[in-house]
Design a protein around this motif. Sequence first.
Motif, short mmCIF file in Angstrom:
data_model
loop_
_atom_site.label_atom_id
_atom_site.label_comp_id
_atom_site.label_asym_id
_atom_site.label_seq_id
_atom_site.Cartn_x
_atom_site.Cartn_y
_atom_site.Cartn_z
N SER A 6 25.26 53.35 58.85
CA SER A 6 24.63 52.88 57.61
C SER A 6 23.11 52.90 57.73
CB SER A 6 25.10 51.45 57.29
OG SER A 6 24.72 50.55 58.32
N GLY A 7 22.62 53.30 58.90
CA GLY A 7 21.18 53.34 59.14
C GLY A 7 20.67 54.74 59.35
N GLU A 8 20.08 54.99 60.53
CA GLU A 8 19.40 56.26 60.78
C GLU A 8 20.31 57.47 60.67
OE1 GLU A 8 16.94 58.45 64.42
OE2 GLU A 8 17.39 56.30 64.52
N PHE A 9 21.60 57.29 61.00
CA PHE A 9 22.50 58.45 61.02
C PHE A 9 23.49 58.44 59.85
CE2 PHE A 9 20.91 58.31 65.34
CZ PHE A 9 20.73 59.66 65.63
N LYS B 61 27.55 60.62 58.42
CA LYS B 61 28.81 59.89 58.31
C LYS B 61 29.80 60.68 57.47
CE LYS B 61 30.90 55.54 56.85
NZ LYS B 61 30.69 54.17 56.30
N GLY B 62 31.04 60.73 57.96
CA GLY B 62 32.10 61.38 57.21
C GLY B 62 32.18 62.88 57.35
N ILE B 63 31.25 63.50 58.06
CA ILE B 63 31.32 64.94 58.27
C ILE B 63 32.57 65.29 59.07
CG2 ILE B 63 30.25 66.88 59.50
CD1 ILE B 63 27.55 65.79 58.78
N THR C 96 30.94 72.33 62.84
CA THR C 96 29.74 73.16 62.85
C THR C 96 28.65 72.63 61.93
OG1 THR C 96 30.70 74.58 61.14
CG2 THR C 96 31.05 75.23 63.44
N ALA C 97 28.93 71.58 61.16
CA ALA C 97 27.96 71.07 60.20
C ALA C 97 26.86 70.27 60.90
CB ALA C 97 28.66 70.19 59.16
N SER C 98 25.62 70.44 60.47
CA SER C 98 24.45 69.69 60.97
C SER C 98 24.40 69.64 62.49
CB SER C 98 24.48 68.27 60.41
OG SER C 98 24.50 68.26 59.01
N PRO C 99 24.39 70.79 63.17
CA PRO C 99 24.46 70.79 64.63
C PRO C 99 23.29 70.07 65.30
CG PRO C 99 23.93 72.99 63.81
CD PRO C 99 24.33 72.17 62.63
N GLU C 100 22.09 70.21 64.76
CA GLU C 100 20.94 69.57 65.41
C GLU C 100 21.02 68.06 65.27
OE1 GLU C 100 18.92 71.08 67.42
OE2 GLU C 100 20.11 72.87 66.99
N ARG C 101 21.43 67.57 64.11
CA ARG C 101 21.59 66.13 63.94
C ARG C 101 22.71 65.60 64.82
NH1 ARG C 101 18.81 62.31 62.83
NH2 ARG C 101 20.00 61.22 61.25
N ARG C 102 23.74 66.40 64.99
CA ARG C 102 24.86 65.98 65.84
C ARG C 102 24.43 65.89 67.29
NH1 ARG C 102 29.32 67.82 62.66
NH2 ARG C 102 30.86 67.19 64.22
N LYS C 103 23.54 66.79 67.71
CA LYS C 103 23.00 66.72 69.07
C LYS C 103 22.14 65.46 69.23
CE LYS C 103 22.94 71.64 70.30
NZ LYS C 103 22.10 72.78 70.72
N GLU C 104 21.37 65.13 68.17
CA GLU C 104 20.59 63.91 68.21
C GLU C 104 21.50 62.68 68.32
OE1 GLU C 104 18.11 63.95 64.77
OE2 GLU C 104 17.03 65.76 65.38
N TRP C 105 22.63 62.76 67.64
CA TRP C 105 23.60 61.66 67.72
C TRP C 105 24.15 61.52 69.14
CZ3 TRP C 105 25.13 57.23 66.35
CH2 TRP C 105 26.43 56.78 66.57
N GLU C 106 24.43 62.65 69.78
CA GLU C 106 24.90 62.60 71.17
C GLU C 106 23.87 61.89 72.05
OE1 GLU C 106 27.73 63.60 72.65
OE2 GLU C 106 28.66 64.38 70.84
#
Length: 392
Positions: free
Chosen positions: A25-28, A32-34, A38-48
């Motif tokens: 509900s905040g920065e990421f 949510k819900g993806i 393969t969607a938003s790979p760079e953001r997903r790496k940031e999430w990791e």
Amino acid sequence: MKLGFSTGDELFRQECADWLNGQMSGEFKDIKGITKLTASPERRKEWEQRLGEARWGCIGWPIEWGGRGATLGQQVIFAEEYARAGVPGRVNHIGVELAGPTILAFGTPEQKQRFLPSIAKGMTIFCQGFSEPNAGSDLAGVRTAARLEGGEWVVNGQKIWTSLAHIADWIFVLSRSEKGSSGPNGLTFLMMELRQPGIEVRGIKQINGDSEFNETFFTDARCPADSLIGAAGDGWRIAMGLLAFERGVSTLGQQMGFRNELDEIIRAAKENGAARSPLIRQRIAKAEIGLRLMRYGALRMLSNADHSKIDGAALTYKIQWASWRRGLGELAMDVLGQAGEVTDTNDYEWAALPNLFLFSRADTIYGGTNQIQRNLIAERGLGMPREPRGDA
């Protein structure tokens, strides 16, 4: 078998849920819900990396390697709350659930120091180099060749269905290092950097419009001599150990994802009136029963103290969930009716339930086809004679 959780475990569940829901509900909140890997790979790496910073990335690992030393129950809880919060699937699932535990179990101290901290921090993404075009689910039939030359392993061959290879940093490769060997003999398990001139990754377009899978070609690709896990020729044992980890705690998180999919089908059935059909209600009830049985079966499987071996329960799990989910995809389309057969986008993007149907067609193929799984159950679980091979 323990089917419930202690008071302490439930407090831990609340801690997990609070942190995950806060992030979503905040920065990421944008991821949510993806559902597409393969969607938003760079953001997903940031999430990791965010998971790694908070030590949520590999909670079952020892504290010294970036984990939390979490109990089995706590790992199950986190996997469930992860899916419940609508957090997208891990793009480093292979590193966290397969490569990392394999290095922990079979790697040298130097290899652990080299790989584990960066995996735990979300800085190194792994993919898997097992399947080949001419071997399919038969790992003993791999032909990708590796030879030791001038202090390096030189690898030539082709792998297929290498999920997320196009965004990964490293790949573990099951290769044939003994000329003239066949079957499980003469195989070596190598860790290789993907970004090098000798490796080419080509995407494979799937029927749901995604390109999660890839073909990976090796042409005199290289890695240092000490990049092998275990010993030369010991690759089969390492690969079997890795596959045992594949049936690990993540299965419970996977089931929470299934729970979300079934709930979406029930919601759609109520909205469009399909729930008035006695046959649809019966199929939904059957799916619910199947999901609960899978949960109890997975808990029983995970109660085995030795997770480096595939026991009888683990042998049955893949075919069980894959067949169930394929049926769930068919139920989804029957609930949607004709509305599920069209999309209002021009780039072959599908809503969640049609995408479930399309992707679930592969569930009984990847990770070992249902036919291969039945052979494994018969031969390893029941001790029956091996199926005759064509080269026998």
